[in-house]
Motif scaffolding. Structure first.
Motif: not given
Length: 347
Positions: A246-264
């Motif tokens: 939801s929303g515009n994510i085209d120009d959003v920058l995030v630290p790498p591998l930040l969300f994967l632990p939660l998915v795992e």
């Protein structure tokens, strides 16, 4: 210049010493020249006195202070300082008397003799003023330099620890992925080759993109989508997982591998039944914030245990280092649904 090179820099370079003494000399020259209305006398007396000023100042800040004062040898410090002031007074008065003027204290009323108590006191007080000024400058510069050095050391430690935490998480992830591949090969599954291709994409992402401080959110979502695809191959057709944006994510920058632990974590602790294997992942941008939510079913009938592990420990440590108190991390267990929400600031 690298961090260590910056930390090791000199506190005050020669040009600043030179600039200080030139300015101080000119101020004294104009001050006493206008006071006596005799610039010739002021120039001669300052030429005699300034080398002596410089000698006693550097003797104080580079020898007496570090050797005695900073080591709390106060009696020794003040004793040697008084001795140095006595020598300074004698040399200065003698040179002025023989080279400049017999009137060694022209600003005083009447003709004053050298080595009188009042003249000694006046000269020593004036010299203490110079010593105090230069020591104050020295201590101020040292304080500012020490503060800068400590800040740089903290930054260096922060970067080192952050790299270490990311390096810890990557082997953890590959270990899980290789386990998936091993399970498929044991079954003789035709999808094992697809797993190898997916794994090669992971390696490319980790080797090239995960080294950066920030990556595009689009890439991070693609990475998570690949991980979910691998898990689907392992769990079969009964498994369902969705990614919502939801929303515009085209120009959003995030630290790498930040969300994967939660998915795992969702896969690790989700219920493994034939009827209910469902995980939803949502990304929402709103009011300069990225809201990440992941939901999975959790067997409330089993022994209660908060989902976690090395991945989540590293994640929370990274969040603290990256955002301080500017992030929000919540997890709730409602009936048989485990919900994690992570909110981080974005530009």
């Amino acid at each position: 210049m690298n961090k260590l090179g910056t930390i090791a820099r000199n506190t005050i370079t020669f040009k600043y010493h030179f600039f200080f003494w030139v300015c101080y000399f000119l101020i004294n020259l104009v001050r006493w020249g206008s006071y006596f209305n005799d610039y010739s006398y002021s120039l001669k007396s300052n030429l005699v006195e300034f080398p002596l000023h410089i000698l006693i100042v550097y003797f104080n800040i580079y020898y007496l202070i570090p050797k005695f004062l900073l080591k709390r040898k106060y009696f020794t410090y003040f004793s040697v300082l008084l001795l140095a002031l006595g020598v300074h007074y004698s040399v200065r008065t003698g040179l002025n008397f023989y080279l400049v003027s017999k009137d060694i204290w022209p600003e005083a009323i009447g003709v004053q003799k050298p080595f009188s108590f009042n003249h000694i006191l006046a000269v020593c007080i004036g010299e203490l003023y110079v010593l105090s000024l230069t020591a104050a400058i020295k201590f101020t510069v040292e304080f500012l330099n020490e503060r800068t050095k400590n800040r740089e050391l903290r930054e260096l430690q922060y970067q080192t620890e952050l790299k270490y935490l990311k390096a810890q998480m990557q082997p953890h992830f590959f270990f899980n992925t290789l386990n998936n591949l091993y399970a498929l090969t044991l079954k003789g599954s035709q999808t094992a080759s697809n797993v190898v291709l997916r794994l090669s994409d992971f390696m490319k992402y980790v080797i090239y993109d995960a080294k950066k401080s920030e990556v595009s959110l689009v890439k991070e979502i693609e990475y998570i989508d690949n991980y979910i695809a691998l898990e689907k191959l392992r769990h079969g057709e009964n498994f369902e997982a969705e990614i919502g944006i939801s929303g515009n994510i085209d120009d959003v920058l995030v630290p790498p591998l930040l969300f994967l632990p939660l998915v795992e974590n969702a896969f690790k602790h989700g219920v493994k039944t034939k009827d209910d294997q469902n995980i939803t992942v949502d990304f929402e941008t709103r009011d300069k914030q990225l809201i990440f939510t992941i939901k999975n079913y959790f067997d409330s009938g089993q022994k209660q245990q908060t989902p976690g592990g090395i991945g989540l420990v590293n994640l929370k440590r990274r969040l603290e280092m990256l955002y301080g108190d500017r992030y929000s991390f919540t997890n709730q267990l409602h009936k048989n649904q485990y919900v994690v929400t992570l909110i981080i600031p974005i530009a």
